[in-house]
Design a protein around this motif. Structure first.
Motif, mmCIF file in Angstrom:
data_model
loop_
_atom_site.group_PDB
_atom_site.id
_atom_site.type_symbol
_atom_site.label_atom_id
_atom_site.label_comp_id
_atom_site.label_asym_id
_atom_site.label_seq_id
_atom_site.Cartn_x
_atom_site.Cartn_y
_atom_site.Cartn_z
ATOM 1 N N ARG A 1 0.861 -1.175 0.000
ATOM 2 C CA ARG A 1 0.000 0.000 0.000
ATOM 3 C C ARG A 1 0.904 1.234 0.000
ATOM 4 O O ARG A 1 1.960 1.222 0.641
ATOM 5 C CB ARG A 1 -0.834 -0.026 1.283
ATOM 6 N N VAL A 2 0.515 2.270 -0.731
ATOM 7 C CA VAL A 2 1.290 3.504 -0.758
ATOM 8 C C VAL A 2 0.445 4.624 -0.159
ATOM 9 O O VAL A 2 -0.736 4.767 -0.480
ATOM 10 C CB VAL A 2 1.714 3.868 -2.197
ATOM 11 N N VAL A 3 1.070 5.392 0.746
ATOM 12 C CA VAL A 3 0.380 6.513 1.382
ATOM 13 C C VAL A 3 1.054 7.792 0.920
ATOM 14 O O VAL A 3 2.284 7.880 0.925
ATOM 15 C CB VAL A 3 0.469 6.385 2.916
ATOM 16 N N VAL A 4 0.271 8.771 0.494
ATOM 17 C CA VAL A 4 0.846 10.045 0.076
ATOM 18 C C VAL A 4 0.661 11.055 1.197
ATOM 19 O O VAL A 4 -0.457 11.249 1.697
ATOM 20 C CB VAL A 4 0.177 10.576 -1.206
ATOM 21 N N LEU A 5 1.755 11.666 1.614
ATOM 22 C CA LEU A 5 1.707 12.660 2.686
ATOM 23 C C LEU A 5 1.978 14.024 2.078
ATOM 24 O O LEU A 5 2.946 14.216 1.338
ATOM 25 C CB LEU A 5 2.779 12.299 3.723
ATOM 26 N N ARG A 6 1.109 14.981 2.356
ATOM 27 C CA ARG A 6 1.304 16.344 1.871
ATOM 28 C C ARG A 6 0.983 17.314 2.985
ATOM 29 O O ARG A 6 -0.075 17.219 3.596
ATOM 30 C CB ARG A 6 0.359 16.616 0.682
ATOM 31 N N ASP A 7 1.860 18.244 3.268
ATOM 32 C CA ASP A 7 1.629 19.255 4.296
ATOM 33 C C ASP A 7 1.166 18.644 5.620
ATOM 34 O O ASP A 7 0.279 19.180 6.290
ATOM 35 C CB ASP A 7 0.590 20.279 3.830
ATOM 36 N N GLY A 8 1.729 17.523 5.982
ATOM 37 C CA GLY A 8 1.416 16.933 7.277
ATOM 38 C C GLY A 8 0.075 16.223 7.332
ATOM 39 O O GLY A 8 -0.396 15.904 8.415
ATOM 40 N N ARG A 9 -0.532 15.993 6.197
ATOM 41 C CA ARG A 9 -1.812 15.278 6.194
ATOM 42 C C ARG A 9 -1.744 14.180 5.157
ATOM 43 O O ARG A 9 -1.004 14.291 4.174
ATOM 44 C CB ARG A 9 -2.964 16.227 5.846
ATOM 45 N N ILE A 10 -2.542 13.112 5.363
ATOM 46 C CA ILE A 10 -2.563 12.045 4.370
ATOM 47 C C ILE A 10 -3.439 12.492 3.204
ATOM 48 O O ILE A 10 -4.610 12.818 3.381
ATOM 49 C CB ILE A 10 -3.063 10.733 4.987
#
Lengths: 615, 574
Positions: free
Chosen positions: A579-588
């Motif tokens: 599974r890949v999780v994308v993190l942006r600006d401290g949020r998923i």
């Protein structure tokens, strides 16, 4: 003293003490805690000091008796006569021999007692230094990594090896020394009052005058002591800066600027040091002059009395000898205030650290964690490094046992921060991190970190052999297991090429190895442990694509055996994940199987990701 | 100091003494002051017992003054009467005392000045030496260890002078003078005193060895303690990650214990020595009392003279003891001095040639001709490499990790010299020009981006401290760093933590890039400048670089093949 079991016990004691205490210490209470753990040793030092003072005060008497009663023709006092009558011989010559022998015995006895006193007070006061040093080290090495990263190592080292000497200073200069001075002054007064009460009073007057005189300059001595510490610290951190920035200094040809700065600080240091010695010299001179005047007064009065026959020459000699003994004592007393101030500055630096509420510590009696196959839950976690500036905002993420999850996202999105939560390098402001269903804050730190093996972005290697480095998390590993871990981490190739292979000693921060080599040793180190959870922070950032592929294949082969969290910015690495999780600006910002995330990357037109993910 | 391999050799006691004396001689004024004050201290010590003698013999008993000293005293007004003489003696005591105290203070002040000057002069030498060492040479050592050599161990040489040589000199002087005066006062008593000397000599000889041995052990134990603490603290992240704190606690505890044990054994040696010497001195004094008392009873010696003798006998043993202590002090300082020496005698491998000339303004042609280079003897990283980069070219170096990309570029600013072959810029062999003039024209973004704990603006302006705010901002914009810098509390004035710890890896990298771009150098080297950047930022950075570096030589190292596409040429190593 060196029985292993004892050591273990004594090492453990200050730790719980340091960690469990909530109330801040004052510098003095730190001193008292350290000092009065050994009341018996103090009692022995006090007892020996009394005997030593007594012998010191007896030492001028044989000469007095020789001058007055052997050379001169004064009759002995009644008590002394009784003593001499008890001797098996008589006559002036026999008395002379007896007194000469007595003086030798006195000196010998005094030397033996003093030797024992010195040994005991050194053991006591330096024992305190190392005890406090161990306690300080225990606290410093358990600091959260955030605080640790901001503190120069040199500063911590100087607190442990330098500032802890404050307790030795205080014990000797503020307690043992003044106690001995008091003994001598009181003992001298008692012994002299029989000879001439009026003169005795004059002698005793000197002590307060000398102490008062030394107080007048105390303030400037104190300020200089502080200045001295400040310049020393400045010098030390400047050199440290130069050493860590040396490649840049050379690269930008700034050596002269740095040399000039070093010399400026050094000159300032010399200036302050000199001022300090001049001041304490003046300080001593002031109290010394006062006692010299007192001595002259006593000498003048006593000589007058002796000339008129009211006093014997021998008594005069005893007075002079006592004056000298008292003067020596007062001389050491003169620097006490400066010494206490200097010690205070050091003790404050020690206390500052001991007072730090440890950010990350065991709650009392915390049980070991049961990782239950490595299930990880982040439940609405907010966390950061500065108050009010969270890096992660209410992040929730669950990893099933054996699952591989990759975290991708732009720089500064909080990926490393997320990775730091699992081994509890950081505690969340809000929310919970669970391992095997248990809040990691409720379990012992040691068991949590044993359950989570980390490969950091900038791996730290120890200055030991490569084999020992790989086995760092599992010191009893066999040579075969070490070699197997190295093979899985694609490190065996370059290790075998080194002249000493696995026995090669690693330089500072692994500097003789390339970034990619360091990274692979760190990976092998993590793989060798039994930890059910592995955390990789950009494990392939310094690797070429061939090595990366080998490593990714190795991780793939371990699928299902351990839970893995992989921070990646390359799709080729992320592709191994379930599974890949994308993190942006401290949020998923999104999650899903690698293929879908790859597709969405293509959708937003991120060419680099697309290409690197294409086999 | 100048022999290249002198570091392998252990310094003997003689080498240490010579070295420390050479360093002291470089501070002639301060050294002179110390020696003068020392002479004064010795002189005052010798005068000290005399007022008492005159008081006892002449002031109290009323005997007329005699001898040369007597004539001087008689010349003073008021010494004719007994009361006047007593007052003079009392006053003389104060004068002698104040003189002694003043001399001691001057001696202490100048000794501190001497020791500080010596220490900082040596520390400065070591500091410059460290700045000259190549990154490879420095990289083999721990920062904490080097720090300690500069700020701690450099004091050892001054300790030898101030705690051993000067006390020894004082001891010899006062021994000679005391014996001379005693000889003149009373020959039989002097001979009696000297009878103890062979015995004392034997004691000193026996104890000197033990004190030296234990002193050396103390120095070594402190070294171990320091190393243990420093090594453990330098590796805290790994210790914590693998929960090995208890072992580290134990290691520090053991080092402390053995330091204490070493100190106690040295103290034991010292106090044993004190007992023996003190008792020997007491026997000597008793002998003087016995024979002198006999003489005094028969009237052949005055009580005052006897008193002078007793105080001289006591003063005789102190210098002898001081001589023994000073040899232990030398040995205790050996460990530290050895560490300084070892570092100083490792000559930097990369230095200016004796006839080096300044590098003219660089056009930007870079050529590697048959270069073989590496870090460990026998393990070349590059072999017979030939490569030419034309002025103004933008090239990317790619290849697997460990193939030697970083090694290749570190040859250009001469962080490393080739074993064989040559590296040339504008057809000039780099070993012919001065290092400063070469490096001043080359910009570097290293893999390990060291930042200093100063403001971001100062970090960017590191190579050009006078740069304008506009120039700093422009460089930051090119490096794609202005965005996050503006968002920080204090913007460009934000002070970064130790080694930039308060910034993320990608942010540190971009500041390092801005630092190099600010100089707009004719040759720019970027060693994996984007390894911690996300692909988006990396793309913007490469585009900005391409534009701003138009016509100037730029070498980019990357292990990602796709980065190569931005440049004119991609060179694959391996």
């Amino acid at each position: 003293m060196s029985v292993a079991a004892d050591d273990q016990k004594t090492v453990g004691a200050p730790l719980t003490h340091g960690l469990a205490t909530q109330k801040p210490f004052s510098s003095w209470s730190v001193f008292c805690d350290t000092a009065f753990q050994q009341p018996r040793a103090w009692a022995r030092v006090a007892g020996l000091s009394i005997v030593s003072a007594g012998l010191a005060l007896l030492s001028p008497w044989p000469v007095k008796l020789i001058v007055d009663n052997v050379i001169g023709d004064k009759p002995l006092g009644e008590r002394s006569q009784n003593l001499v009558d008890a001797l098996p011989f008589s006559g002036d010559h026999a008395l002379l021999v007896f007194l000469a022998l007595a003086s030798v015995l006195l000196v010998f006895g005094h030397a033996v007692i003093d030797a024992s006193l010195t040994m005991r007070s050194v053991r006591l006061s330096q024992g305190m230094v190392f005890e406090l040093g161990s306690r300080l080290f225990a606290q410093l090495q358990r600091r959260s990594l955030t605080v640790h990263a901001r503190t120069p190592v040199g500063d911590s080292v100087s607190r442990i090896t330098g500032d802890t000497w404050a307790v030795d200073q205080l014990a000797n200069r503020a307690l043992i020394g003044p106690f001995q001075t008091l003994l001598i002054v009181v003992g001298a007064a008692w012994a002299l009052k029989g000879l001439d009460p009026q003169l005795t009073l004059a002698v005793l007057l000197i002590a307060p005058i000398a102490v008062a005189a030394s107080l007048t300059l105390g303030g400037s001595v104190r300020r200089t002591a502080t200045d001295k510490r400040v310049t020393q610290a400045t010098l030390q951190s400047h050199v440290q800066q130069m050493l860590s920035a040396a490649p840049i200094i050379q690269g930008f040809a700034q050596e002269r600027r740095f040399s000039a700065r070093f010399r400026a600080i050094a000159n300032e240091s010399v200036r302050i040091e000199r001022r300090g010695v001049v001041l304490s010299g003046l300080n001593e001179l002031a109290s010394g002059f006062a006692s010299a005047c007192g001595l002259a007064l006593v000498l003048w009065l006593a000589a007058g009395k002796t000339a008129s026959g009211a006093m014997t020459v021998g008594s005069l000699l005893v007075f002079i000898a006592y004056m000298q003994i008292i003067q020596t004592q007062l001389k050491s007393f003169a620097g006490v205030f400066g010494a206490v101030q200097t010690a205070r500055a050091g003790l404050d630096r020690v206390t500052d650290v001991l007072n730090e509420a440890p950010e990350i510590a065991d709650i009392p009696g915390a049980p070991d964690i049961d990782p239950k196959g490595g299930a990880v839950h982040l439940d609405r976690v907010s966390v950061g490094y500065e108050r009010n500036t969270p890096v992660l905002h209410e992040v929730s993420l669950a990893l099933d046992p054996g699952e591989i999850v990759a975290v991708i996202g732009p720089s500064g999105a909080g990926k490393t921060t997320l990775a730091s939560l699992l081994p509890r390098f950081l505690d969340p402001y809000a929310g919970v991190v669970r391992l095997g269903g248990t809040d990691v804050r409720q379990a012992s730190l040691r068991s949590v970190r044993r359950a989570v093996a980390v490969v950091p972005q900038d791996p730290v290697l120890m200055p030991v052999s490569i084999a020992e480095n790989i086995a760092y998390g599992k010191p009893d590993a066999t040579r075969d297991a070490i070699a197997e871990a190295a093979r899985l981490a694609a490190a065996d190739g370059f290790i075998d090429q080194l002249p000493e292979g696995y026995e090669t000693i690693v330089g500072e921060r692994g500097a003789t190895l390339s970034g990619g080599q360091r990274q692979r040793i760190a990976i092998a180190r993590a793989l060798l442990t039994d930890a059910p959870v592995l955390v990789f922070d950009e494990p392939t950032s310094a690797l070429d694509s061939g090595t990366e592929r080998a490593l990714v294949e190795a991780l793939d082969a371990m699928r299902g055996q351990r839970t893995m969290l992989i921070i990646a910015h390359r799709m080729t690495t992320a592709a191994v994940a379930d599974r890949v999780v994308v993190l942006r600006d401290g949020r998923i910002a999104g999650e899903g199987p690698p293929e879908r995330m790859l597709a969405s990357a293509r959708m937003i037109g991120d060419a680099d990701w697309v290409e690197s993910a294409t086999p | 100091m100048s022999a290249p391999n002198a570091g392998d050799r252990t310094l003997g006691k003689g080498d240490l003494l010579r070295w420390s004396m050479r360093l002291a001689a470089k501070q002639p004024a301060t050294l002179g002051a110390v020696l003068l004050a020392t002479l004064l201290v010795v002189a005052v010590e010798l005068i000290k017992p005399w007022p008492l003698k005159v008081l006892v013999d002449n002031g109290i008993s009323g005997k007329p003054l005699s001898g040369a000293a007597g004539r001087i005293v008689e010349a003073l007004p008021g010494t004719g009467s007994q009361d006047g003489l007593i007052a003079w003696c009392a006053a003389a005591t104060v004068v002698v005392f104040v003189l002694g105290w003043a001399a001691t203070t001057v001696a202490a002040v100048s000794a501190v000045a001497l020791s500080q000057r010596m220490t900082y002069a040596l520390a400065g030498e070591l500091y410059d030496h460290l700045q000259q060492m190549s990154p490879t040479e420095r990289g083999r050592r721990r920062t904490g260890d080097l720090l300690r050599r500069v700020v701690g161990d450099t004091g050892s040489l001054a300790t030898i002078v101030v705690a051993a040589l000067i006390p020894a000199l004082t001891a010899v002087l006062s021994l000679g003078a005391t014996l001379l005066i005693m000889w003149r006062l009373n020959l039989p008593l002097t001979l009696l005193t000297l009878a103890v000397v062979p015995l004392l000599g034997l004691t000193i000889w026996v104890f000197a060895e033990r004190m030296e041995r234990t002193g050396h052990r103390v120095g070594a134990a402190y070294g171990d303690l320091y190393t243990t603490v420093e090594e453990r603290l330098s590796t805290v992240p790994a210790i914590q990650a693998f929960a090995r704190e208890p072992e580290a606690d134990l290691a520090v505890w053991h080092a402390g214990e053995s330091t204490l044990a070493a100190t106690l054994s040295a103290t034991r040696a010292q106090v044993d020595f004190k007992i023996v010497v003190g008792t020997a001195a007491a026997i000597g004094t008793a002998g003087v009392l016995l024979v002198g008392g006999w003489q005094a009873m028969s009237g052949s010696v005055s009580v005052g003279t006897l008193l002078v003798f007793i105080s001289y006998v006591a003063a005789l043993y102190a210098p002898l003891a001081a001589l023994t202590y000073s040899s232990a002090a030398v040995l205790q300082a050996t460990a530290g001095a050895q560490r300084v020496h070892e570092l100083l005698s490792q000559r930097p491998s990369i230095v200016d040639a004796p006839n080096a000339w300044p590098m003219p303004p660089i056009r930007g042609d870079v050529a590697f001709r048959g270069v073989t280079a590496g870090y460990e003897a026998g393990v070349p990283v590059l072999q017979d490499l030939d490569l030419t980069i034309d002025a103004g070219e933008l090239v990317t170096l790619v290849g697997p990790s460990g193939i030697g990309k970083s090694t290749l570029v570190s040859l250009i600013p001469r962080f490393l010299d080739p074993w064989k072959g040559s590296v040339r810029i504008d057809d000039i062999d780099l070993r012919e020009v001065t290092i400063a003039s070469l490096r001043g024209q080359i910009g570097i973004v290293p893999q390990d981006t060291a930042l200093l704990p100063v403001s971001i603006a100062e970090n960017i302006a590191f190579g050009e401290p006078g740069a304008s705010d506009g120039a700093i901002r422009a460089a930051a914009r090119l490096a794609q760093a202005d965005g996050f810098i503006e968002e920080l509390h204090d913007g460009y004035r934000t002070v970064v933590g130790e080694r930039g710890a308060t910034l993320s890896g990608g942010q540190r990298q971009r500041i390092a890039i801005a630092r190099a771009l600010l100089l707009d150098p004719p040759i720019l080297i970027l060693d994996e400048p984007a390894s911690a950047l996300d692909p988006e930022t990396e793309g913007r950075l490469l585009a900005a670089l391409k534009q701003s570096r138009m016509g100037k030589t730029t070498i980019l190292i990357s292990h990602r093949p796709q980065s190569g596409e931005f440049s004119g040429r991609s060179i694959t190593l391996g």
